[in-house]
Design an enzyme around this catalytic site. Sequence first.
Site, short mmCIF file in Angstrom:
data_model
loop_
_atom_site.label_atom_id
_atom_site.label_comp_id
_atom_site.label_asym_id
_atom_site.label_seq_id
_atom_site.Cartn_x
_atom_site.Cartn_y
_atom_site.Cartn_z
N GLU A 1 -15.29 6.35 -27.94
CA GLU A 1 -14.06 5.54 -28.00
C GLU A 1 -12.88 6.33 -28.54
OE1 GLU A 1 -15.08 1.90 -30.08
OE2 GLU A 1 -15.85 1.02 -28.25
N GLU B 1 -21.52 0.56 -23.50
CA GLU B 1 -21.57 -0.47 -24.54
C GLU B 1 -21.06 -1.78 -23.98
OE1 GLU B 1 -19.78 0.20 -28.39
OE2 GLU B 1 -20.26 2.34 -28.30
C1 BG6 Z 1 -17.69 -0.08 -30.48
C2 BG6 Z 1 -18.30 1.08 -31.21
O1 BG6 Z 1 -16.36 -0.18 -30.84
O2 BG6 Z 1 -18.11 -1.37 -30.76
C3 BG6 Z 1 -19.60 0.76 -31.94
O3 BG6 Z 1 -18.45 2.20 -30.40
C4 BG6 Z 1 -19.53 -0.63 -32.51
O4 BG6 Z 1 -19.83 1.76 -32.88
C5 BG6 Z 1 -19.34 -1.62 -31.39
O5 BG6 Z 1 -20.60 -0.97 -33.31
C6 BG6 Z 1 -19.34 -3.07 -31.80
O6 BG6 Z 1 -18.46 -3.27 -32.85
P1 BG6 Z 1 -18.94 -3.99 -34.17
O7 BG6 Z 1 -17.79 -3.90 -35.08
O8 BG6 Z 1 -19.26 -5.38 -33.79
O9 BG6 Z 1 -20.12 -3.24 -34.66
#
Ligand code: BG6
Length: 479
Positions: free
Chosen positions: A181, A378
Amino acid sequence: MAKFKKDFLWGGATAANQAEGGYKEGGRGLSIADVLPGGKQRFDIINSEDFNWEIDEDKYKYPNHVAIDHYHRFKEDIKLFAEMGFKVYRFSISWSRIFPKGDELTPNEEGLKFYDQMIDECLKYDIEPVITISHYEMPLYLVTEYNGWTNRKLIEFYERFSKVVLTRYHSKVKYWMTFNEINSAEHFPVMSQGLVNSNGAKDKKNVFQSWHNQFVASARVVKMGHEIDESLQIGAMILYATSYGYNSDPVNQMANLESEQEFNFFCGDVQVRGAYPAYTDRYMAKSGIKLSDLETQPSDFEDIKTGTVDYIGFSYYMSMVADVTNAASESAQGNFIGGAKNPFLKSSEWGWQIDPIGLRIALNELYGRYEKPLFIVENGLGAKDEITSDHQINDDYRIDYLREHINAMADAVSDGVDLMGYTPWGCIDIVSASTGEMSKRYGFIYVDLDNDGNGSMDRYKKKSFDWYKNVIKTNGEEI
Ligand code: BG6
């Protein structure tokens, strides 16, 4: 329904700092994730003017220190991934396990031995590792001594780190990403650049300088990776949030276009196309700077041009709304990248606006712009799960979220998009990046651990575990 490719890369994703723990084991040095306190106030605390990158255990808890103990339990976890039929497992390498301070000349062999085992454990089950070289952390020393990515020296340190892992693992690992990211620094430069308000985050010049250094580092590593092994696929990794103008007022539509360029596309444009995009001057001018104000070398632009990525990895959780006319009555509380509330969408408990069609739009936008393979590395729903006394977790809400997003992916494939794979986030519950909570769970596997660090750490399969296993088995035909 369009069919996913035969060799579609189904799997799941985690990151070292949120899963491993073992923060002082095996010769590992501290990383910036180790000084981030747990809890919803995480960002407020680290952005206070007196934040000094030190651990204060009298005041705060540090969930990343132990995380879900993947460091010791990775065999058990990977076995469960294999049971779901994962084709790939995306994880990251903790930089400070390999170079504890970051500026050493030789790596820490014990750290490498740990990743030897992780990789071999995946391969034992025919799971291909997908590695993010730097996921939201860097050795803490590189921040306290060099001020993070603002310093050009980081390019050399990152190159050295990458060379070690690419050389050691190229014959076992084909898919890599350089920075997780990378564009997230637009809204929170701490994770990827090591910048908070007390060390310069407020001055956007520092963010642009860090990006420039990262663009050069990423490009050099892509080239180096291809020299080590031409079969390697090295991608970018972008946080993508589809964005809409609030209404048909052209003013909002124009604001939306600018926000899309600056947030969703700027970093990708450099890393995929190999040059700063035409709107760079306008974007930088908003912060009172020009590209020529940054510390650059002529060879940087040649590196950026010749070190373009092979594919675009991206995360997708939510969409956002641009509304400069204040036509909307509410802002999107908790949508950590800001904007107005979208009246057509529901939100997660953490305020992230759920939008599967937005994923189809994202895939079309990215593919239309770059025409390079896309990899959703993701996606998922962060939610509180209830566990019954006999260890059942009925997470139908998570299945619904994922089903709708997989449907949107299939629609995008029928639109002509070249989609390589899908690795839902936090395939096993891990520590949240934005809040440091354990209660924000994404996994198919439940980890018995609460926000205060209490729990057995035992793993339990959620209802979504069998559901996802069948999705993979049928290559997305049965969802
Ligand atoms: C992304 C990141 O922004 O979102 C992860 O690459 C992160 O590291 C994921 O965990 C979800 O965000 P969060 O804050 O719910 O863990």
